[in-house]
Structure formats: structure tokens, C-alpha cells
Design a protein around this motif. Structure first.
Motif, PDB file in Angstrom:
ATOM      1  N   GLN A  94      26.921   9.689 -45.472  1.00  0.00           N
ATOM      2  CA  GLN A  94      27.063   9.972 -46.897  1.00  0.00           C
ATOM      3  C   GLN A  94      28.460  10.463 -47.268  1.00  0.00           C
ATOM      4  OE1 GLN A  94      24.660   9.510 -49.587  1.00  0.00           O
ATOM      5  NE2 GLN A  94      26.697   9.608 -50.503  1.00  0.00           N
ATOM      6  N   LEU A  95      29.067  11.298 -46.442  1.00  0.00           N
ATOM      7  CA  LEU A  95      30.385  11.828 -46.777  1.00  0.00           C
ATOM      8  C   LEU A  95      31.447  10.736 -46.701  1.00  0.00           C
ATOM      9  CD1 LEU A  95      30.235  15.318 -45.036  1.00  0.00           C
ATOM     10  CD2 LEU A  95      29.679  14.717 -47.405  1.00  0.00           C
ATOM     11  N   GLU A  96      31.259   9.783 -45.800  1.00  0.00           N
ATOM     12  CA  GLU A  96      32.172   8.630 -45.766  1.00  0.00           C
ATOM     13  C   GLU A  96      32.038   7.794 -47.030  1.00  0.00           C
ATOM     14  OE1 GLU A  96      31.708   7.960 -41.064  1.00  0.00           O
ATOM     15  OE2 GLU A  96      30.450   9.154 -42.396  1.00  0.00           O
ATOM     16  N   ILE A  97      30.794   7.614 -47.485  1.00  0.00           N
ATOM     17  CA  ILE A  97      30.561   6.884 -48.736  1.00  0.00           C
ATOM     18  C   ILE A  97      31.231   7.609 -49.896  1.00  0.00           C
ATOM     19  CG2 ILE A  97      28.791   6.191 -50.409  1.00  0.00           C
ATOM     20  CD1 ILE A  97      26.918   5.712 -48.028  1.00  0.00           C
ATOM     21  N   ASP A  98      31.079   8.933 -49.933  1.00  0.00           N
ATOM     22  CA  ASP A  98      31.695   9.727 -51.007  1.00  0.00           C
ATOM     23  C   ASP A  98      33.216   9.566 -50.998  1.00  0.00           C
ATOM     24  OD1 ASP A  98      29.170  10.591 -51.654  1.00  0.00           O
ATOM     25  OD2 ASP A  98      29.406  12.576 -50.752  1.00  0.00           O
ATOM     26  N   LEU A  99      33.818   9.547 -49.812  1.00  0.00           N
ATOM     27  CA  LEU A  99      35.256   9.367 -49.714  1.00  0.00           C
ATOM     28  C   LEU A  99      35.670   7.990 -50.232  1.00  0.00           C
ATOM     29  CD1 LEU A  99      38.125  10.068 -48.866  1.00  0.00           C
ATOM     30  CD2 LEU A  99      37.498   9.492 -46.500  1.00  0.00           C
ATOM     31  N   GLU A 100      34.930   6.971 -49.860  1.00  0.00           N
ATOM     32  CA  GLU A 100      35.238   5.624 -50.356  1.00  0.00           C
ATOM     33  C   GLU A 100      35.131   5.560 -51.880  1.00  0.00           C
ATOM     34  OE1 GLU A 100      34.280   2.196 -47.318  1.00  0.00           O
ATOM     35  OE2 GLU A 100      32.494   3.433 -47.617  1.00  0.00           O
ATOM     36  N   GLU A 101      34.123   6.221 -52.431  1.00  0.00           N
ATOM     37  CA  GLU A 101      33.968   6.262 -53.887  1.00  0.00           C
ATOM     38  C   GLU A 101      35.153   6.981 -54.542  1.00  0.00           C
ATOM     39  OE1 GLU A 101      31.349   4.986 -55.948  1.00  0.00           O
ATOM     40  OE2 GLU A 101      31.065   3.831 -54.118  1.00  0.00           O
ATOM     41  N   LEU A 102      35.600   8.065 -53.919  1.00  0.00           N
ATOM     42  CA  LEU A 102      36.748   8.795 -54.435  1.00  0.00           C
ATOM     43  C   LEU A 102      37.994   7.912 -54.421  1.00  0.00           C
ATOM     44  CD1 LEU A 102      38.142  11.447 -55.360  1.00  0.00           C
ATOM     45  CD2 LEU A 102      38.457  11.974 -52.920  1.00  0.00           C
ATOM     46  N   ILE A 103      38.203   7.177 -53.336  1.00  0.00           N
ATOM     47  CA  ILE A 103      39.379   6.310 -53.236  1.00  0.00           C
ATOM     48  C   ILE A 103      39.374   5.257 -54.341  1.00  0.00           C
ATOM     49  CG2 ILE A 103      40.493   4.548 -51.811  1.00  0.00           C
ATOM     50  CD1 ILE A 103      39.541   6.169 -49.353  1.00  0.00           C
ATOM     51  N   ILE A 104      38.214   4.659 -54.586  1.00  0.00           N
ATOM     52  CA  ILE A 104      38.103   3.662 -55.667  1.00  0.00           C
ATOM     53  C   ILE A 104      38.487   4.294 -57.000  1.00  0.00           C
ATOM     54  CG2 ILE A 104      36.471   2.267 -56.998  1.00  0.00           C
ATOM     55  CD1 ILE A 104      34.934   1.835 -54.341  1.00  0.00           C
ATOM     56  N   HIS A 105      37.948   5.488 -57.257  1.00  0.00           N
ATOM     57  CA  HIS A 105      38.235   6.191 -58.503  1.00  0.00           C
ATOM     58  C   HIS A 105      39.733   6.491 -58.641  1.00  0.00           C
ATOM     59  CE1 HIS A 105      37.892   9.155 -61.739  1.00  0.00           C
ATOM     60  NE2 HIS A 105      38.585   9.990 -60.984  1.00  0.00           N
ATOM     61  N   LEU A 106      40.350   6.988 -57.567  1.00  0.00           N
ATOM     62  CA  LEU A 106      41.754   7.376 -57.627  1.00  0.00           C
ATOM     63  C   LEU A 106      42.671   6.174 -57.810  1.00  0.00           C
ATOM     64  CD1 LEU A 106      41.828  10.076 -54.800  1.00  0.00           C
ATOM     65  CD2 LEU A 106      41.777  10.462 -57.275  1.00  0.00           C
ATOM     66  N   ARG A 107      42.360   5.084 -57.144  1.00  0.00           N
ATOM     67  CA  ARG A 107      43.207   3.892 -57.260  1.00  0.00           C
ATOM     68  C   ARG A 107      43.140   3.291 -58.669  1.00  0.00           C
ATOM     69  NH1 ARG A 107      45.778   1.941 -53.002  1.00  0.00           N
ATOM     70  NH2 ARG A 107      45.158   2.475 -50.871  1.00  0.00           N
ATOM     71  N   MET A 108      42.032   3.491 -59.333  1.00  0.00           N
ATOM     72  CA  MET A 108      41.910   3.021 -60.711  1.00  0.00           C
ATOM     73  C   MET A 108      42.670   3.915 -61.683  1.00  0.00           C
ATOM     74  SD  MET A 108      37.890   1.886 -60.850  1.00  0.00           S
ATOM     75  CE  MET A 108      37.986   1.505 -62.606  1.00  0.00           C
ATOM     76  N   LYS A 109      42.870   5.161 -61.302  1.00  0.00           N
ATOM     77  CA  LYS A 109      43.435   6.147 -62.227  1.00  0.00           C
ATOM     78  C   LYS A 109      44.921   6.430 -61.987  1.00  0.00           C
ATOM     79  CE  LYS A 109      42.158  10.545 -64.374  1.00  0.00           C
ATOM     80  NZ  LYS A 109      41.185  11.646 -64.405  1.00  0.00           N
ATOM     81  N   TYR A 110      45.377   6.337 -60.720  1.00  0.00           N
ATOM     82  CA  TYR A 110      46.741   6.716 -60.380  1.00  0.00           C
ATOM     83  C   TYR A 110      47.441   5.597 -59.611  1.00  0.00           C
ATOM     84  CZ  TYR A 110      44.711  11.294 -61.391  1.00  0.00           C
ATOM     85  OH  TYR A 110      44.069  12.339 -61.996  1.00  0.00           O
ATOM     86  N   SER A 111      48.755   5.650 -59.605  1.00  0.00           N
ATOM     87  CA  SER A 111      49.554   4.699 -58.831  1.00  0.00           C
ATOM     88  C   SER A 111      49.644   5.216 -57.394  1.00  0.00           C
ATOM     89  CB  SER A 111      50.947   4.571 -59.442  1.00  0.00           C
ATOM     90  OG  SER A 111      51.743   3.701 -58.684  1.00  0.00           O
TER      91      SER A 111
END
Length: 266
Positions: A94-111
Motif C-alpha cells: 500500500q505505501l508503494e502505491i501511495d508513493l506512485e500516486e504522489l508521483i503522478i500528482h506531483l508531475r502533473m503539478k510541478y516541473s
């Protein structure tokens, strides 16, 4: 049980504390993080340890951005921060999934160009776990700060500084947070399921060696929870640089970040 370190000496510089932000995963879970901006396309994701949340990493995060090394995100683990009340009986991945979700969110929001995954204490152990996982392929390098390792690595002090008290079956543990310092925003018990989802695999060292993983590691020689000297033995030849910081303990290694900061220099 008395703590070996005095939390009265540990201060969060609130004038540098980034505001808490939240995002919703594709599984509809609400997770939180703090973002420290910098004029850089490099990004450091820096995870916290047990008991607290992303707030206590403020000094190190702001030092990294202040030096211009990278933007920094300090996530709150699931069941911390905005999701403090959520159940920590979670799946092993689950924590790996959460990290992947965070990465998707950050790449959409920041350069973001290059990413470094770092962590302190349990967060440091989690960074090592990711370093030898499929998710780790998304990161350029890894930084472990006083990482928590399972008992089989023989890298924990005898009483863990009075900070961690294992359950009777030694699967889960409680955090010995002094009542005088509680605000109601601390996580004081960790289930066996949560710990299993955060800690490194038993064959960590073999995987690090086989993958030629770019890793840096620092521990303090006065750490009350983990054995810094033992970390030097375990990770010799695997971590570069590998630092035993003189005069620093489990908290000051991140709250007085002048030495740890060097690990994030591009």
C-alpha cells in the motif's frame, strides 16, 4: 520508560514550515504533503519517521531548497497528517502505491526532471525498500538518514532510546510520546501490517549490490534509536557517501542539517 533524548530541545521553525496540501488518490484516499519550492527541476521526496509527521523535517527541507539543490516534498505517510484517523491495517504494497500516486500528482503539478527519494528513521527504511523495488526505477538516487532496519540487521539500540516499545509479539509497536508534548496529532501505535509495508526486505543488501543502486547514507554517532556504527558496517561499499556524523543524535541529524545537507548536492 524514560526517553533518552529531550524533546524540549527539538523545535520546528514554524516560520519556514510549508503549508499542508492534500490530494486524492485514484483509490479515493486523501493523503497530505508539504511542498518547499526552489528554482530547480530536481525534486527530493523526503519521508518522516514514526510518531510525528512531515512537519519535523522542515529544517532539512528548507535547507535543501535554500541551497538551490532541489524542490522538496515531505509527504505524510498514510495514517499520518490529513489521514491520521485512517486504519493502518494495510496491504504489504500500500505505501508503494501511495508513493506512485504522489508521483503522478506531483508531475502533473510541478516541473520535475530528476527525483531523489530520501527518508529519516522509518522513512529512511522505506526509502531503502523502494530503492530495491520496481517503483525505485523512477528515482535517480536514494538518501537514507538514520534508517530503521528490522531486528535481524542488529542495527537497533537495546532500548531504542525509550522511543519505541514493541508489542508482546514484537510485530507492532507503540511510540512512547510524552504526555506533555502530545497535541492529538501524533500517531502512537503502529500495526504489524503497517510496519511490514514500510520496512526493508531481508535480502536488501544483496539487491542493493546487484542493482548497483545509487545510495547515500548518514547516521549520528550519538543516535539513541539506531546504531550508527553498525550502519557503517552494513552499508560499507554500498553507500557513497557513507557518513557517521559526530555529535548528532536521532533528531538532530535532521533538525541541524548542515552535514546531512551535503548528501543532496547535485
Amino acid at each position: 520508560m524514560k526517553l533518552a533524548f529531550d524533546l524540549r530541545d527539538f523545535k520546528i521553525p514554524v516560520d519556514r514550515l510549508a503549508p499542508q496540501e492534500v490530494f486524492r488518490t485514484r483509490q479515493k484516499d486523501l493523503l497530505s504533503y508539504r511542498f518547499y519550492p526552489a528554482r530547480s527541476e530536481n525534486l527530493v521526496i523526503l519521508y518522516h519517521g514514526v510518531g510525528g509527521d512531515s512537519r519535523y523535517l522542515c529544517s532539512l527541507a528548507s535547507a535543501i531548497t535554500g541551497a538551490g539543490f532541489a524542490q522538496v516534498v515531505t509527504p505524510d505517510f498514510r495514517c499520518h497528517g490529513a489521514s491520521l484517523s485512517a486504519s493502518d491495517n494495510i496491504a504489504p504494497n500500500q505505501l508503494e502505491i501511495d508513493l506512485e500516486e504522489l508521483i503522478i500528482h506531483l508531475r502533473m503539478k510541478y516541473s520535475v526532471k530528476n527525483m531523489t527519494l530520501a527518508g529519516h528513521s522509518l522513512g529512511g527504511g522505506f526509502a531503502l525498500r523502494i530503492a530495491v523495488s520496481d517503483v525505485g526505477q523512477q528515482f535517480k538516487r536514494f538518501v537514507a538518514i538514520a534508517p530503521y532496519l528490522p531486528e535481524s540487521f542488529h542495527a537497533l539500540t537495546e532500548d531504542l532510546g525509550g522511543w519505541i516499545i514493541f508489542d508482546q509479539n514484537r510485530d507492532g509497536f507503540s511510540v512512547n510520546y510524552p504526555e506533555a508534548f502530545k497535541t492529538g496529532e501524533e500517531k502512537t501505535h503502529y500495526s504489524a501490517e503497517f510496519i511490514r509495508a514500510a520496512v526493508v526486505p531481508e535480502d536488501l543488501l544483496l539487491r542493493l549490490h546487484a542493482g548497483n543502486t545509487p545510495l547515500s547514507l548518514i547516521s549520528g554517532d550519538r543516535d539513541e534509536v539506531v546504531l550508527g556504527a553498525r550502519h557503517m558496517e552494513i552499508f560499507e561499499g554500498l553507500a557513497h557517501p557513507l557518513l557517521l556524523a559526530q555529535g548528532l543524535n536521532h533528531l538532530t541529524v535532521v533538525s541541524k542539517p548542515s552535514i546531512a545537507l551535503s548528501l543532496f548536492e547535485s
